[in-house]
Design a protein around this motif. Structure first.
Motif, mmCIF file in Angstrom:
data_model
loop_
_atom_site.group_PDB
_atom_site.id
_atom_site.type_symbol
_atom_site.label_atom_id
_atom_site.label_comp_id
_atom_site.label_asym_id
_atom_site.label_seq_id
_atom_site.Cartn_x
_atom_site.Cartn_y
_atom_site.Cartn_z
ATOM 1 N N UNK A 120 0.992 -1.276 -0.030
ATOM 2 C CA UNK A 120 -0.006 0.223 -0.016
ATOM 3 C C UNK A 120 0.766 1.409 -0.064
ATOM 4 N N UNK A 121 0.404 2.069 -0.826
ATOM 5 C CA UNK A 121 1.061 3.541 -1.095
ATOM 6 C C UNK A 121 1.051 4.577 -0.157
ATOM 7 N N UNK A 122 -0.588 4.472 0.183
ATOM 8 C CA UNK A 122 -1.138 5.694 0.920
ATOM 9 C C UNK A 122 -1.525 4.994 2.283
ATOM 10 N N UNK A 123 -0.836 5.548 3.494
ATOM 11 C CA UNK A 123 -0.878 5.491 4.646
ATOM 12 C C UNK A 123 -2.684 5.550 4.983
ATOM 13 N N UNK A 124 -3.121 6.617 4.491
ATOM 14 C CA UNK A 124 -4.527 6.983 4.862
ATOM 15 C C UNK A 124 -5.252 5.663 4.273
ATOM 16 N N UNK A 125 -5.082 5.279 3.057
ATOM 17 C CA UNK A 125 -5.803 4.032 2.812
ATOM 18 C C UNK A 125 -5.764 2.698 3.543
ATOM 19 N N UNK A 126 -4.667 2.768 4.281
ATOM 20 C CA UNK A 126 -4.685 1.392 5.271
ATOM 21 C C UNK A 126 -5.857 1.845 6.443
ATOM 22 N N UNK A 138 4.592 2.837 3.218
ATOM 23 C CA UNK A 138 4.814 3.568 4.814
ATOM 24 C C UNK A 138 4.039 2.806 5.815
ATOM 25 N N UNK A 139 4.564 2.652 6.999
ATOM 26 C CA UNK A 139 4.069 2.045 7.996
ATOM 27 C C UNK A 139 2.722 2.888 8.490
ATOM 28 N N UNK A 140 1.818 2.409 8.943
ATOM 29 C CA UNK A 140 0.646 3.007 9.520
ATOM 30 C C UNK A 140 1.270 4.202 10.241
ATOM 31 N N UNK A 141 0.528 5.286 9.987
ATOM 32 C CA UNK A 141 0.968 6.562 10.595
ATOM 33 C C UNK A 141 -0.516 7.446 11.245
ATOM 34 N N UNK A 142 -0.086 8.846 11.598
ATOM 35 C CA UNK A 142 -1.027 9.466 12.278
ATOM 36 C C UNK A 142 -2.641 9.545 11.028
ATOM 37 N N UNK A 143 -2.005 9.684 9.841
ATOM 38 C CA UNK A 143 -3.278 9.827 8.886
ATOM 39 C C UNK A 143 -3.862 8.332 8.869
ATOM 40 N N UNK A 144 -3.132 7.236 9.097
ATOM 41 C CA UNK A 144 -3.932 6.088 9.005
ATOM 42 C C UNK A 144 -4.930 6.099 10.080
ATOM 43 N N UNK A 145 -4.466 6.495 11.451
ATOM 44 C CA UNK A 145 -5.121 6.470 12.519
ATOM 45 C C UNK A 145 -6.489 7.497 12.324
ATOM 46 N N UNK A 146 -6.093 8.581 11.711
ATOM 47 C CA UNK A 146 -7.245 9.506 11.643
ATOM 48 C C UNK A 146 -8.469 8.787 10.870
ATOM 49 N N UNK A 147 -8.043 8.346 9.666
ATOM 50 C CA UNK A 147 -8.887 7.872 8.792
ATOM 51 C C UNK A 147 -9.404 6.388 9.264
ATOM 52 N N UNK A 159 -13.044 5.074 14.465
ATOM 53 C CA UNK A 159 -13.167 4.273 15.661
ATOM 54 C C UNK A 159 -12.402 2.707 15.470
ATOM 55 N N UNK A 160 -11.820 2.361 14.189
ATOM 56 C CA UNK A 160 -11.374 1.091 14.164
ATOM 57 C C UNK A 160 -9.801 0.998 14.227
ATOM 58 N N UNK A 161 -9.239 1.902 15.209
ATOM 59 C CA UNK A 161 -7.846 1.957 15.514
ATOM 60 C C UNK A 161 -7.382 0.598 16.174
ATOM 61 N N UNK A 162 -8.451 -0.123 16.691
ATOM 62 C CA UNK A 162 -7.973 -1.464 17.319
ATOM 63 C C UNK A 162 -7.492 -2.423 16.310
ATOM 64 N N UNK A 163 -8.547 -2.515 14.945
ATOM 65 C CA UNK A 163 -8.116 -3.200 13.876
ATOM 66 C C UNK A 163 -6.739 -2.805 13.083
ATOM 67 N N UNK A 164 -6.398 -1.615 13.209
ATOM 68 C CA UNK A 164 -5.257 -1.041 12.881
ATOM 69 C C UNK A 164 -4.000 -1.487 13.750
#
Ligand code: SAH
Length: 251
Positions: free
Chosen positions: A14-20, A42-51, A54-59
């Motif tokens: 995956x290229x965009x951490x937001x998509x993760x 890129x490893x999951x980052x703040x943008x991933x968590x923002x997107x 409430x599914x940060x547990x899955x991430x």
């Protein structure tokens, strides 16, 4: 859903951490929780968590592997999601049939993977060859490439529909239904209902049998359980009490 525990969503390169993060959210809305990342740019980052919302547990629980082969080593069925048709001829399923197949094999105890490619280039041919079945969302042929997380959403939805079709027992999340109330409990309720209709003067001179027959049919069709019959009887008891109070007041 029990079958969901044996189904993983694999995102390759995956290229965009937001998509993760968006994919994690898409999964969680449909009751899926196993996210696997293969060599993300890129490893999951703040943008991933923002997107992920409430599914940060899955991430947070996502595992990361170097290669697709490693990520799916223990899988009996690997479904490769692709935006275009390939030279390599794999059996191809549309999302609904793929969902049914994945859920039924997961219910039989197999580990299942749904594999999604890179945003720009999809899966390489080598990665695609590791898949057993190709899945294609029948999109506009002139513009068939969905956003990665949206493709994950479509497939996750189909997995959920397939799991729900198998029945609430395997969906697992529905409130467990008590067995229907006994014959005696239903008759106790009907007799209190008949009394109450008299007390509140529901029939107004008409013969009570016809209304009672219809009400019996309605409540028998609903198959209330013991707890529900108790609630209904509570309502009737209150109606009788109010009618009595009104009678005393008017007397
Ligand atoms: N340009 C890329 C598109 C990648 S989109 C290509 O040509 O392959 C990122 C990923 O989303 C894809 O690898 C695939 O796994 C999934 N995807 C996007 N659109 C899809 C579709 N119509 N059917 C199935 N999967 C799709």
């Amino acid at each position: 859903m029990a079958a969901a525990e044996r189904i993983r969503i694999v995102l390759v390169g995956t290229q965009h951490p937001g998509n993760i993060g968006s994919a994690a959210r898409a999964m969680k809305t449909m009751g899926l929780s196993r996210l696997v990342l293969v060599a993300p740019e890129k490893a999951p980052n703040a943008e991933s968590y923002a997107l992920a919302a409430g599914a940060d547990d899955v991430l947070a629980a996502a595992s990361i592997h170097e290669t697709l082969a490693e990520a799916i080593a223990d899988c009996r069925l690997v479904l490769g999601c692709t935006a275009r048709s390939r030279r390599i001829a794999l059996e191809e399923l549309e999302p609904r049939a793929a969902g049914v197949r994945a859920v039924s094999e997961a219910a039989g105890g197999s580990e299942i993977a749904l594999v999604f490619g890179r945003e720009r280039t999809g899966l390489t041919n080598d990665e695609y060859e590791l898949c057993h079945v190709a899945v294609h969302i029948q999109a506009n042929p002139d513009y068939s490439s969905l956003n990665l997380a949206m493709a994950v959403q479509v497939l996750s939805y189909e997995l959920r529909m397939a799991a729900l079709a198998v029945g609430p027992a395997s969906a697992g999340e529905d409130e467990r239904r008590e067995p229907p109330a006994s014959h005696a409990e239903m008759e106790g309720f009907f007799s209190q209902l008949a009394d109450t209709l008299d007390v509140i003067d529901f029939h107004k001179g008409r013969a009570p049998e016809s209304a009672m027959r219809k009400l019996r049919r309605l409540f028998l069709r609903a198959q209330p359980d013991t707890r529900e019959v108790r609630i209904l009887r509570g309502v009737l008891a209150d109606a009788q009490r109010m009618a009595r109070l009104a009678g005393e007041r008017d007397a």
